[in-house]
Design a protein around this motif. Structure first.
Motif, PDB file in Angstrom:
ATOM      1  N   ALA A  99       0.758  -1.156  -0.039  1.00 59.88           N
ATOM      2  CA  ALA A  99      -0.039   0.155   0.128  1.00 59.88           C
ATOM      3  C   ALA A  99       0.830   1.226  -0.024  1.00 59.88           C
ATOM      4  CB  ALA A  99      -0.865  -0.077   1.237  1.00 59.88           C
ATOM      5  N   PRO A 100       0.486   2.333  -0.641  1.00 60.11           N
ATOM      6  CA  PRO A 100       1.228   3.430  -0.608  1.00 60.11           C
ATOM      7  C   PRO A 100       1.155   4.189   0.682  1.00 60.11           C
ATOM      8  CG  PRO A 100      -0.969   3.934  -1.801  1.00 60.11           C
ATOM      9  CD  PRO A 100      -0.900   2.552  -1.590  1.00 60.11           C
ATOM     10  N   PHE A 101       2.175   5.066   0.927  1.00 65.24           N
ATOM     11  CA  PHE A 101       2.381   5.834   2.394  1.00 65.24           C
ATOM     12  C   PHE A 101       1.365   7.109   1.972  1.00 65.24           C
ATOM     13  CE2 PHE A 101       4.303   9.058   4.786  1.00 65.24           C
ATOM     14  CZ  PHE A 101       3.972   8.550   6.192  1.00 65.24           C
ATOM     15  N   GLU A 102       0.413   7.090   2.781  1.00 68.66           N
ATOM     16  CA  GLU A 102      -0.476   8.325   2.530  1.00 68.66           C
ATOM     17  C   GLU A 102       0.129   9.637   3.614  1.00 68.66           C
ATOM     18  OE1 GLU A 102      -2.527   8.561   0.359  1.00 68.66           O
ATOM     19  OE2 GLU A 102      -2.924   6.508   0.181  1.00 68.66           O
ATOM     20  N   ALA A 103       1.183  10.250   2.783  1.00 69.30           N
ATOM     21  CA  ALA A 103       1.968  11.264   3.533  1.00 69.30           C
ATOM     22  C   ALA A 103       1.183  12.477   4.289  1.00 69.30           C
ATOM     23  CB  ALA A 103       3.109  12.083   2.454  1.00 69.30           C
ATOM     24  N   ASP A 104       0.010  12.647   3.420  1.00 68.17           N
ATOM     25  CA  ASP A 104      -0.661  13.860   3.845  1.00 68.17           C
ATOM     26  C   ASP A 104      -1.473  13.545   5.177  1.00 68.17           C
ATOM     27  OD1 ASP A 104      -0.530  15.902   1.933  1.00 68.17           O
ATOM     28  OD2 ASP A 104      -1.300  14.531   0.426  1.00 68.17           O
ATOM     29  N   ASP A 105      -1.741  12.331   5.466  1.00 68.28           N
ATOM     30  CA  ASP A 105      -2.276  11.824   6.813  1.00 68.28           C
ATOM     31  C   ASP A 105      -1.379  11.983   7.849  1.00 68.28           C
ATOM     32  OD1 ASP A 105      -4.227  11.023   5.391  1.00 68.28           O
ATOM     33  OD2 ASP A 105      -3.981   8.789   5.492  1.00 68.28           O
ATOM     34  N   PHE A 106       0.129  12.003   7.572  1.00 66.69           N
ATOM     35  CA  PHE A 106       1.091  12.361   8.861  1.00 66.69           C
ATOM     36  C   PHE A 106       1.676  13.331   8.735  1.00 66.69           C
ATOM     37  CE2 PHE A 106       0.118   7.691   7.738  1.00 66.69           C
ATOM     38  CZ  PHE A 106       0.133   6.994   9.223  1.00 66.69           C
ATOM     39  N   VAL A 107       2.010  13.944   7.613  1.00 67.24           N
ATOM     40  CA  VAL A 107       3.153  15.144   7.557  1.00 67.24           C
ATOM     41  C   VAL A 107       2.539  16.473   7.215  1.00 67.24           C
ATOM     42  CG1 VAL A 107       5.184  16.012   6.539  1.00 67.24           C
ATOM     43  CG2 VAL A 107       4.736  13.509   6.665  1.00 67.24           C
ATOM     44  N   ASN A 108       2.735  17.634   7.780  1.00 65.04           N
ATOM     45  CA  ASN A 108       2.432  18.913   7.291  1.00 65.04           C
ATOM     46  C   ASN A 108       2.825  19.362   6.021  1.00 65.04           C
ATOM     47  OD1 ASN A 108       1.300  19.811  10.137  1.00 65.04           O
ATOM     48  ND2 ASN A 108       3.371  19.786  10.583  1.00 65.04           N
TER      49      ASN A 108
ATOM     50  N   TRP B 253       9.822  13.183  17.016  1.00 71.68           N
ATOM     51  CA  TRP B 253       8.372  13.136  16.997  1.00 71.68           C
ATOM     52  C   TRP B 253       7.699  14.141  17.529  1.00 71.68           C
ATOM     53  CZ3 TRP B 253       6.893   9.352  13.704  1.00 71.68           C
ATOM     54  CH2 TRP B 253       7.736   8.437  13.435  1.00 71.68           C
ATOM     55  N   ALA B 254       8.349  14.983  18.296  1.00 72.34           N
ATOM     56  CA  ALA B 254       7.529  15.946  18.970  1.00 72.34           C
ATOM     57  C   ALA B 254       7.730  17.470  18.086  1.00 72.34           C
ATOM     58  CB  ALA B 254       8.379  16.458  20.308  1.00 72.34           C
ATOM     59  N   ARG B 255       8.123  17.492  16.836  1.00 75.71           N
ATOM     60  CA  ARG B 255       8.140  18.522  15.870  1.00 75.71           C
ATOM     61  C   ARG B 255       6.793  18.492  14.966  1.00 75.71           C
ATOM     62  NH1 ARG B 255      14.596  18.877  14.509  1.00 75.71           N
ATOM     63  NH2 ARG B 255      15.389  18.861  16.426  1.00 75.71           N
ATOM     64  N   ASP B 256       5.834  18.869  15.682  1.00 81.22           N
ATOM     65  CA  ASP B 256       4.593  18.476  14.971  1.00 81.22           C
ATOM     66  C   ASP B 256       4.309  20.071  14.422  1.00 81.22           C
ATOM     67  OD1 ASP B 256       4.001  20.137  17.358  1.00 81.22           O
ATOM     68  OD2 ASP B 256       2.856  18.563  18.295  1.00 81.22           O
ATOM     69  N   SER B 257       2.700  19.974  14.348  1.00 79.49           N
ATOM     70  CA  SER B 257       2.239  21.355  13.458  1.00 79.49           C
ATOM     71  C   SER B 257       2.665  22.505  14.230  1.00 79.49           C
ATOM     72  CB  SER B 257       0.861  21.191  13.184  1.00 79.49           C
ATOM     73  OG  SER B 257       0.678  19.972  12.569  1.00 79.49           O
ATOM     74  N   GLU B 258       2.150  22.385  15.748  1.00 78.51           N
ATOM     75  CA  GLU B 258       2.524  23.528  16.561  1.00 78.51           C
ATOM     76  C   GLU B 258       3.762  24.011  16.480  1.00 78.51           C
ATOM     77  OE1 GLU B 258       1.504  24.970  21.096  1.00 78.51           O
ATOM     78  OE2 GLU B 258       1.190  22.960  20.377  1.00 78.51           O
ATOM     79  N   TRP B 259       4.833  23.057  16.772  1.00 74.81           N
ATOM     80  CA  TRP B 259       6.003  23.498  16.830  1.00 74.81           C
ATOM     81  C   TRP B 259       6.881  23.946  15.428  1.00 74.81           C
ATOM     82  CZ3 TRP B 259      10.932  22.314  15.238  1.00 74.81           C
ATOM     83  CH2 TRP B 259      12.233  22.692  15.876  1.00 74.81           C
ATOM     84  N   THR B 260       6.377  23.270  14.422  1.00 75.62           N
ATOM     85  CA  THR B 260       7.058  23.859  13.084  1.00 75.62           C
ATOM     86  C   THR B 260       6.621  25.111  12.784  1.00 75.62           C
ATOM     87  OG1 THR B 260       5.390  22.484  11.934  1.00 75.62           O
ATOM     88  CG2 THR B 260       7.503  21.397  12.264  1.00 75.62           C
ATOM     89  N   ARG B 261       5.270  25.569  13.041  1.00 73.92           N
ATOM     90  CA  ARG B 261       4.754  26.867  12.659  1.00 73.92           C
ATOM     91  C   ARG B 261       5.512  27.871  13.688  1.00 73.92           C
ATOM     92  NH1 ARG B 261      -0.735  24.318  12.260  1.00 73.92           N
ATOM     93  NH2 ARG B 261      -0.896  24.586  14.246  1.00 73.92           N
ATOM     94  N   ALA B 262       5.512  27.472  14.719  1.00 74.15           N
ATOM     95  CA  ALA B 262       6.450  28.490  15.917  1.00 74.15           C
ATOM     96  C   ALA B 262       7.880  28.556  15.581  1.00 74.15           C
ATOM     97  CB  ALA B 262       6.001  27.948  17.230  1.00 74.15           C
TER      98      ALA B 262
END
Length: 593
Positions: A393-402, A468-477
């Motif tokens: 199965a393909p990796f659904e990048a948009d489900d996991f990565v900003n 793993w802690a570099r999530d949406s909030e962290w990357t935006r900031a």
């Protein structure tokens, strides 16, 4: 009509063969003239040593010498005294590993690959003859005999890689038909390291330098004094290295159009400032001689890098600028770079590949994949990636990565350990630390490489480094839109655009329509003209000739330059121009403004 050419920019103005003028009074010889000159030096009773770089055309060198100096005894030192190929394979096996891409840095010296007794026998042969003797090969100067003349036949790493793609093997290896990635690995982790360690001490003693990048019949020759003078000049004024371009599975059309490139279907990369790979051209009275730009780093590290940067990195150029073109192309692989501790322990590198993406241009729907979405379960993402590697199965990048929208002049910061990739329809100026080989691909969108073979995926390495802690909030900031105005003057504005505090590179952007004063402040500056047709770099006190740069050209200002001024020039007059400037944070000295 161009689809990508920015307004006011002339197609093809980008200089693909920039050179450094050495000045008058320096001789150069080409082709038959070069070989005739060497033949004149090979007189009875004299020993000439031509030490080559691995990958040089040794049969061609031997052929031209025998044609030009038929009375000379030409000895291939590699054939006469180097270890057998199987012994070398055994010696370096632990450095090469079983991986297609990654090995461990070798710290041996060239003498370790030679039989000392056989070298001694070569020396005895040399002493027993009255004929002129020419020793050739990688290690010619290892023969324990007095050498009357030393020649360095030098070769750039990019030229080596092109030859290997055409079927050339590694040094004393029967791997001509092998996987190109494995050939590069052997060069990067073993041969080139040993070769650079060997040639650096030769710089002070060489009588001649032979440009071995072209065919041996057309080789060019300069004196050792010209070689040393050319590098001295380059270390004290702005210059450019020779860019090279390469197609890729995700490559685009922007560079092909704007830079007027060749007939490849696409161009993915341009290595515009990677001194480990690039060449430096010396213009010697109209004869252009090609040298590895690393020779400059090795010969003048303090003048080029600055005292503090040299103290921190040694004779290694720590900043890399390159282009990633996905305009009308595809996404890069989803990837992550190793943390410093990991790259040291796993590969023997001293620092890691922190980087950033500066958008030189972008389509309407361009995105940069950066960091993980909030709430991502590491175990679920790892399982999805591992499933993708099986083809189930393909990796659904948009489900996991900003996926952040990207527009022209945006700057995205990517400290090591951050999941990322550039999406399609982007023209990225990548500003990064130099260790360029260490990309752990996680997902390549189900593609194969241009050679029809799936590109390597390194999930175990990747998972060990993902933060793993570099999530949406962290990357935006922390990583997106980090632009702060730091100064302004008459006709110019200076902005800080990054990089992240984890990274050692600082980037400043200047917008200007009038002259802007800069100062290297004791550390090397690397710049690119990211907006506007043309600019001029000058010394306020006339220390160097004015240096003209064009749109998208990367140029280096050595630390020794000190103060310099950039102003609109030619077609750039009347335009709003922009430069980005990178330097090593914390190594600059205080200035008086």
């Amino acid at each position: 009509m161009s689809k990508y050419l920015p307004k006011g920019i002339v197609r093809g103005a980008y200089d693909k063969a920039p050179s450094v003028a050495v000045g008058d009074g320096h001789p150069a010889w080409s082709g038959s003239g070069a070989w005739a000159r060497l033949a004149e030096e090979a007189t009875p009773g004299r020993v000439v040593a031509i030490d080559t770089y691995p990958g040089s055309d040794l049969p061609g060198l031997q052929r031209e010498l025998r044609r030009a100096a038929p009375a000379a005894l030409v000895i291939d030192v590699e054939d006469a005294a180097a270890l057998a190929p199987e012994a070398i394979e055994s010696l370096i096996a632990d450095n090469l590993t079983d991986d297609r891409v990654f090995g461990v840095l070798d710290h041996r010296v060239l003498g370790d690959f030679y039989d000392s007794e056989r070298l001694r026998r070569v020396a005895e042969l040399v002493r027993s003859t009255d004929a002129p003797v020419i020793l050739i090969g990688w290690g010619a100067t290892l023969v324990p005999v007095e050498q009357d003349l030393v020649v360095l036949a030098d070769l750039a790493r990019w030229e080596i890689q092109k030859r290997q793609r055409a079927g050339a093997p590694n040094w004393r290896a029967g791997n001509g038909s092998d996987d190109q990635l494995r050939k590069v690995k052997r060069g990067f982790f073993v041969e080139w390291r040993v070769a650079d360690r060997h040639k650096r001490p030769l710089f002070d003693r060489v009588d001649y330098v032979l440009d071995a990048n072209a065919s041996m019949r057309e080789a060019k020759l300069i004196t050792g004094d010209t070689f040393r003078r050319g590098l001295e000049i380059a270390a004290t004024r702005p210059f450019r290295v020779v860019p090279f371009f390469d197609p890729g599975v995700w490559g685009g059309q922007w560079m092909k159009d704007v830079f007027e490139l060749g007939d490849e279907e696409n161009y993915a990369w341009c290595f515009d400032c990677v001194p480990e790979e690039n060449s430096l051209l010396l213009d010697v009275g109209g004869t252009v001689v090609e040298l590895p730009s690393l020779d400059l780093v090795f010969r003048h590290p303090r003048e080029l890098l600055g005292e503090k940067t040299f103290a921190r990195f040694g004779a290694e150029f720590p900043i890399r600028f390159d282009f990633l073109d996905t305009m009308a192309g595809g996404n890069l692989s989803l990837q992550v770079h190793p943390l410093t501790d990991y790259i040291q322990n796993a590969f023997g590198m001293t620092y890691t590949q922190d980087e950033s993406y500066y958008l030189l241009d972008a389509g309407d729907d361009a995105v940069v994949y950066l960091g993980l979405k909030d709430g991502v379960d590491p175990a679920a993402m790892e399982q999805a990636l591992r499933t993708a590697t099986t083809g189930a199965a393909p990796f659904e990048a948009d489900d996991f990565v900003n996926a952040y929208p990207a527009k022209k002049h945006d700057h995205f910061l990517i400290p090591a350990g951050t999941v990322h990739c550039s999406g399609a329809d982007s023209m990225v100026l990548e500003i990064s630390a130099t260790p360029y080989l260490f990309t752990f691909k996680m997902w390549d969108w189900g593609r194969v490489g241009l050679d029809g073979i799936p590109r390597p995926i390194h999930l175990d390495h990747a998972v060990a480094n993902i933060q793993w802690a570099r999530d949406s909030e962290w990357t935006r900031a922390n990583l997106v839109d980090q632009v702060t105005e730091v100064a302004r003057g008459d006709g110019w504005v200076e902005e800080q655009t990054g990089l992240h505090e984890f990274e050692f590179i600082e980037v400043r952007r200047h917008w200007f329509d009038a002259a802007v004063d800069h100062d290297t402040a004791g550390t090397v500056n690397v710049l690119n003209l990211v907006e506007g047709a043309e600019a001029k770099v000058e010394s306020p006190d006339g220390a160097f000739e004015p240096f003209v740069v064009h749109y998208a050209e990367t140029f280096i200002v050595p630390a020794a330059v000190g103060r310099y001024r950039i102003s609109p020039h030619g077609a750039g007059v009347g335009q709003r121009l922009g430069t980005v400037k990178a330097f090593v944070r914390g190594t600059e000295r205080a200035t008086d403004g």
